[in-house]
Write an enzyme that holds these catalytic residues in place. Structure first.
Site, PDB file in Angstrom:
ATOM      1  N   HIS A 180      -2.303  -0.115  -9.425  1.00  0.00           N
ATOM      2  CA  HIS A 180      -1.525   0.786  -8.440  1.00  0.00           C
ATOM      3  C   HIS A 180      -0.083   0.738  -8.455  1.00  0.00           C
ATOM      4  O   HIS A 180       0.257  -0.420  -8.336  1.00  0.00           O
ATOM      5  CB  HIS A 180      -2.142   0.690  -7.196  1.00  0.00           C
ATOM      6  CG  HIS A 180      -1.928   1.474  -6.009  1.00  0.00           C
ATOM      7  ND1 HIS A 180      -0.514   1.539  -5.330  1.00  0.00           N
ATOM      8  CD2 HIS A 180      -2.340   2.960  -5.495  1.00  0.00           C
ATOM      9  CE1 HIS A 180      -0.265   2.481  -4.483  1.00  0.00           C
ATOM     10  NE2 HIS A 180      -1.545   3.488  -4.607  1.00  0.00           N
ATOM     11  N   ASP A 193      -5.243  10.235  -2.723  1.00  0.00           N
ATOM     12  CA  ASP A 193      -4.013   9.383  -2.294  1.00  0.00           C
ATOM     13  C   ASP A 193      -3.990   9.419  -0.875  1.00  0.00           C
ATOM     14  O   ASP A 193      -2.861   9.519  -0.162  1.00  0.00           O
ATOM     15  CB  ASP A 193      -2.747   9.664  -3.046  1.00  0.00           C
ATOM     16  CG  ASP A 193      -1.920   8.448  -3.104  1.00  0.00           C
ATOM     17  OD1 ASP A 193      -2.397   7.182  -2.789  1.00  0.00           O
ATOM     18  OD2 ASP A 193      -0.915   8.536  -3.728  1.00  0.00           O
TER      19      ASP A 193
HETATM   20  C1  1DF Z   1       3.296   6.466  -1.311  1.00  0.00           C
HETATM   21  C2  1DF Z   1       2.626   7.046  -2.226  1.00  0.00           C
HETATM   22  C3  1DF Z   1       3.078   5.244  -0.790  1.00  0.00           C
HETATM   23  C4  1DF Z   1       1.570   6.396  -2.869  1.00  0.00           C
HETATM   24  C5  1DF Z   1       1.833   4.575  -1.285  1.00  0.00           C
HETATM   25  O1  1DF Z   1       1.522   3.257  -0.797  1.00  0.00           O
HETATM   26  C6  1DF Z   1       1.083   5.168  -2.563  1.00  0.00           C
HETATM   27  C7  1DF Z   1       4.222   7.288  -0.681  1.00  0.00           C
HETATM   28  C8  1DF Z   1       2.632   2.683  -0.238  1.00  0.00           C
HETATM   29  O2  1DF Z   1       4.363   8.517  -0.833  1.00  0.00           O
HETATM   30  O3  1DF Z   1       5.367   6.680  -0.097  1.00  0.00           O
HETATM   31  O4  1DF Z   1       0.108   4.404  -2.415  1.00  0.00           O
HETATM   32  N1  1DF Z   1       0.863   7.014  -3.912  1.00  0.00           N
HETATM   33  O5  1DF Z   1       0.147   6.199  -4.488  1.00  0.00           O
HETATM   34  O6  1DF Z   1       1.410   8.082  -4.569  1.00  0.00           O
HETATM   35 MN    MN Z   2      -1.685   5.486  -3.955  1.00  0.00          MN
END
Ligand code: 1DF
Ligand code: MN
Length: 343
Positions: free
Chosen positions: A180, A306
């Protein structure tokens, strides 16, 4: 709420954060932890903006609140994982202890609602053999379905052979490792953060795509041919690059240009097609979903929302409305996830 189709919508990259994790992130920030990406990400999400407060409420819930959001968006099941950067920012002993505790909490939530929740084990790569053991405990004793690793661990990548006990365990247990995103490490983040591009907008994908590519070209899949890696965001850009990566890798090997770039048993793209699965997290857009299915195969693309970072219930309709057969939609939403995660 979308009408109930004859497939189950299984969302495969769905985040949670126990209150204790958020408290420890706050402490790291207060103690001046020197990782600009972490400071950017959790400086924001532990703050008091409307987005941060809404997020904080949803991400800590593993019960009714989350189930209501799942019902409202037509999600039958979430595969839960500890949010980024997980425990990978802490010192090894603390990280290992926290991973255990959070995996216990996760498995309790799953035991209450095994029809709605499944999950991946958090591990602390800082201690590779401890991480391998925790993965084994997570899978064998807690019923978790794989490991979540939030990209680099304090600037180090999983192609380093010291991390191989983790891949060995995953292969042996026959569970996938979900790589991830997290923010790029200090050595790389400068030009991103100057323009606000370090996070989910782009930096995450660059960091995580790089990570997967390092794993591939280092020969990890020759060493662990049955290892399965899952990445989100439709492959973090890599599916678009397959032709060029293969061409240039071949040219570099032939020219013997780098000691670190050696011939592999297969082309780089072959490992992406045979050892890697991608999820649609954050990419509710028809053209790249169809593209990923066309180059990787319909068996290798899985649905993800997500949640709660991208909780936009209407986006489910994009996936519902894809111009593909019902059988392929069932693979995308349900049966590929059932197979990859042995649900
Ligand atoms: C965000 C996006 C944050 C995802 C995440 O974990 C995350 C974000 C802190 O939008 O700031 O898992 N993502 O997977 O796109
Ligand atoms: Mn994510």
């Amino acid at each position: 709420m979308p009408t109930q189709p004859n497939y189950l919508r299984i969302a495969t990259e769905e985040a949670f954060a126990p209150p204790e994790l958020i408290a420890r992130y706050r402490k790291l920030l207060n103690d001046g932890y020197d990782d600009p990406g972490f400071r950017s990400l959790w400086g924001f999400y532990s703050g008091s903006s409307p987005r941060a407060t809404a997020l904080a409420e949803r991400i800590q819930d593993l019960g009714e609140r989350r189930l209501r959001d799942m019902d409202d968006s037509g999600i039958a099941m979430q595969i839960l994982s500890l949010t980024a950067p997980g425990v990978q920012v802490f010192d090894a002993p603390e990280a290992t202890a926290l991973a255990r505790s959070f995996n216990d909490q996760l498995s309790e939530a799953i035991l209450k609602r095994p029809d709605r929740f499944s999950g991946l084990a958090a591990i602390a790569p800082q201690d590779p053999t401890g991480a391998a053991k925790e993965l084994e405990r997570g899978v064998r004793q807690l019923g978790l379905k794989g490991a979540i690793i939030n990209s680099h661990t304090r600037g180090e990548y999983l192609d380093d052979s010291k991390f191989w006990p983790i891949f060995e365990a995953a292969e042996h247990l026959n569970v996938p490792v979900y790589i991830h995103p997290t923010t790029p490490p200090k050595s790389m983040i400068g030009p991103f953060i100057e323009r606000g591009l370090d996070g989910a907008i782009f930096g995450f994908a660059v960091e995580t795509g790089l990570h997967l590519l390092r794993v591939i070209v280092s020969g990890v899949f020759d060493r662990f041919p049955k290892l399965r890696i899952v990445v989100g965001h439709l492959g973090e850009g890599l599916p678009y690059w397959l032709f060029r990566i293969d061409f240039m890798h071949r040219a570099m090997v032939k020219a013997n240009r780098y000691a670190s770039v050696q011939k592999l048993q297969k082309q780089p793209s072959d490992y992406i097609k045979e050892n890697v699965y991608v999820t649609t997290s954050g990419m509710a857009w028809e053209p790249p979903i169809l593209y990923a299915q066309s180059v990787l195969g319909v068996d290798r693309v899985l649905y993800a929302m997500d949640y709660p970072y991208q909780f936009v219930p209407e986006e489910v309709q994009v996936t519902d409305n894809l111009p593909i057969s019902d059988a392929d939609k069932e693979k995308l939403y349900q049966t590929n996830a059932e197979q990859v995660f042995s649900l």
